[in-house]
Design a protein around this motif. Structure first.
Motif, PDB file in Angstrom:
ATOM      1  N   ILE A  28       3.829   5.947  -5.494  1.00 26.73           N
ATOM      2  CA  ILE A  28       3.764   6.088  -6.952  1.00 26.73           C
ATOM      3  C   ILE A  28       2.713   7.122  -7.355  1.00 26.73           C
ATOM      4  O   ILE A  28       2.914   7.911  -8.279  1.00 26.73           O
ATOM      5  CB  ILE A  28       3.469   4.704  -7.587  1.00 26.73           C
ATOM      6  CG1 ILE A  28       4.650   3.769  -7.377  1.00 26.73           C
ATOM      7  CG2 ILE A  28       3.162   4.858  -9.065  1.00 26.73           C
ATOM      8  CD1 ILE A  28       4.380   2.341  -7.798  1.00 26.73           C
ATOM      9  N   GLN A  29       1.591   7.112  -6.653  1.00 27.80           N
ATOM     10  CA  GLN A  29       0.511   8.058  -6.996  1.00 27.80           C
ATOM     11  C   GLN A  29       0.900   9.487  -6.677  1.00 27.80           C
ATOM     12  O   GLN A  29       0.471  10.438  -7.345  1.00 27.80           O
ATOM     13  CB  GLN A  29      -0.762   7.687  -6.240  1.00 27.80           C
ATOM     14  CG  GLN A  29      -1.385   6.378  -6.721  1.00 27.80           C
ATOM     15  CD  GLN A  29      -2.613   6.002  -5.915  1.00 27.80           C
ATOM     16  OE1 GLN A  29      -2.994   6.715  -4.982  1.00 27.80           O
ATOM     17  NE2 GLN A  29      -3.226   4.879  -6.264  1.00 27.80           N
ATOM     18  N   GLN A  30       1.749   9.685  -5.683  1.00 27.56           N
ATOM     19  CA  GLN A  30       2.179  11.036  -5.346  1.00 27.56           C
ATOM     20  C   GLN A  30       3.208  11.547  -6.344  1.00 27.56           C
ATOM     21  O   GLN A  30       3.347  12.716  -6.571  1.00 27.56           O
ATOM     22  CB  GLN A  30       2.769  11.052  -3.934  1.00 27.56           C
ATOM     23  CG  GLN A  30       1.728  10.805  -2.849  1.00 27.56           C
ATOM     24  CD  GLN A  30       2.339  10.761  -1.472  1.00 27.56           C
ATOM     25  OE1 GLN A  30       3.562  10.876  -1.317  1.00 27.56           O
ATOM     26  NE2 GLN A  30       1.518  10.598  -0.448  1.00 27.56           N
TER      27      GLN A  30
ATOM     28  N   LYS B 254       0.831  -1.211   0.000  1.00 28.45           N
ATOM     29  CA  LYS B 254       0.000   0.000   0.000  1.00 28.45           C
ATOM     30  C   LYS B 254       0.865   1.260   0.000  1.00 28.45           C
ATOM     31  O   LYS B 254       0.568   2.232  -0.703  1.00 28.45           O
ATOM     32  CB  LYS B 254      -0.926  -0.002   1.222  1.00 28.45           C
ATOM     33  CG  LYS B 254      -2.079  -0.978   1.113  1.00 28.45           C
ATOM     34  CD  LYS B 254      -3.007  -0.831   2.310  1.00 28.45           C
ATOM     35  CE  LYS B 254      -4.204  -1.751   2.174  1.00 28.45           C
ATOM     36  NZ  LYS B 254      -5.145  -1.628   3.327  1.00 28.45           N
TER      37      LYS B 254
ATOM     38  N   HIS C  79       2.226   1.892  -3.512  1.00 24.01           N
ATOM     39  CA  HIS C  79       1.215   2.481  -4.422  1.00 24.01           C
ATOM     40  C   HIS C  79       0.986   3.945  -4.071  1.00 24.01           C
ATOM     41  O   HIS C  79       0.816   4.786  -4.985  1.00 24.01           O
ATOM     42  CB  HIS C  79      -0.090   1.687  -4.333  1.00 24.01           C
ATOM     43  CG  HIS C  79      -0.032   0.348  -4.999  1.00 24.01           C
ATOM     44  ND1 HIS C  79       0.202   0.185  -6.349  1.00 24.01           N
ATOM     45  CD2 HIS C  79      -0.178  -0.904  -4.489  1.00 24.01           C
ATOM     46  CE1 HIS C  79       0.197  -1.101  -6.664  1.00 24.01           C
ATOM     47  NE2 HIS C  79      -0.026  -1.792  -5.542  1.00 24.01           N
ATOM     48  N   GLU C  80       0.950   4.286  -2.794  1.00 21.10           N
ATOM     49  CA  GLU C  80       0.761   5.686  -2.419  1.00 21.10           C
ATOM     50  C   GLU C  80       1.940   6.542  -2.873  1.00 21.10           C
ATOM     51  O   GLU C  80       1.756   7.696  -3.296  1.00 21.10           O
ATOM     52  CB  GLU C  80       0.586   5.782  -0.899  1.00 21.10           C
ATOM     53  CG  GLU C  80      -0.720   5.206  -0.389  1.00 21.10           C
ATOM     54  CD  GLU C  80      -0.808   5.257   1.114  1.00 21.10           C
ATOM     55  OE1 GLU C  80       0.155   5.760   1.754  1.00 21.10           O
ATOM     56  OE2 GLU C  80      -1.832   4.812   1.686  1.00 21.10           O
TER      57      GLU C  80
END
Length: 271
Positions: free
Chosen positions: A269-271, A263, A266-267
């Protein structure tokens, strides 16, 4: 003279204020209303012949005919402390020997032993703990606190001299020990080690340079790896996960730590 003049001025102002208040009350009709209310109350009391407040008659109980309830101890009926049909007493108070599983212990009538001796005796009487996860017997003396579940339970390992034989000077082989910090942060029981971090106790024992999850996070050995105990998550200002192993297994993760690590990736990468 100055004090007398000040006192005279104060009295003059006070009298003037009192007369103003009286005039204001007369203009509002307060005195007249008070007189009318007093007349109404006096007329109602005279018509009833008594006060409007009702008094309840108290019932007087006759205690002479009521038998007194007393315990058998006060009556002096039971004088024999060894009479099992009359008084129920434990073997400890009677000074008898307790025998369980070929273990004979003379329990003292008074508490003379320390907490450690009582913990060893209790351990011998109960027998070896069967659970190898977190243990099933709580012991504040012999038990070592787990960093995650924070339970001081005796492990169920067969060769543990601390939990099995009651030797407080021996380490508990059912709990881990970090080679870096050697602190309470690196102590984990078998169940928490596997469920929360995906490691086996046998593999940890074989690694002399084993690093606990807390030190792995602090030293940055494994990126996005964090210690998911409630204490460490609160320090990171994160909400504790609770029982998240079912969610992790449903999604195919080895443990809760692997779920959180994915998790966080993924956080990032999204930032």
């Amino acid at each position: 003279m100055g004090r007398l003049s000040a006192k005279y001025d104060y009295e003059r102002l006070r009298n003037a204020r009192i007369s103003e208040n009286k005039a204001r009350m007369e203009s509002l009709g307060i005195h007249r209303s008070a007189d009318e209310l007093s007349l109404i109350l006096s007329s109602t009391q005279s018509a009833d012949g008594s006060s409007s407040t009702l008094k309840r008659n108290k019932k007087v109980r006759n205690l002479e005919d009521t038998p007194l309830r007393r315990s058998d101890r006060l009556k002096g009926l039971f004088q024999d402390p060894d009479a099992s049909s009359h008084v129920r007493r434990s073997d400890r108070l009677k000074g008898k020997t307790v025998e369980l599983d070929a273990v004979s212990i003379q329990v003292p009538a008074r508490k003379r032993a320390t907490n450690i001796i009582y913990a060893v005796r209790r351990r011998l009487l109960l027998g070896r703990c069967e659970s190898k996860g977190r243990g099933s017997i709580y012991d504040p003396v012999l038990g070592i606190c787990c960093h995650f579940c924070r339970q001081k339970k005796l492990c169920g390992e067969e060769d543990c001299k601390r939990c099995g034989d009651g030797d407080v000077n021996q380490p508990c082989i059912g709990k881990t020990e970090c080679s870096v910090c050697h602190s309470s942060n690196g102590i984990l029981c078998r169940a928490c080690l596997k469920v929360r971090y995906g490691e086996e106790m046998e593999e940890v024992r074989m690694k002399k340079d084993w690093t606990c999850p807390h030190c792995t996070e602090e030293k940055g050995i494994n990126k996005f790896w964090i210690c998911n105990s409630s204490l460490c998550l609160k320090k990171r200002k994160m909400v504790p996960t609770g029982i998240a192993i079912y969610q992790a297994r449903e999604q195919g993760y080895k443990s809760v730590a692997h779920l959180l690590m994915d998790k966080l990736k993924h956080e990032a990468i999204q930032q």
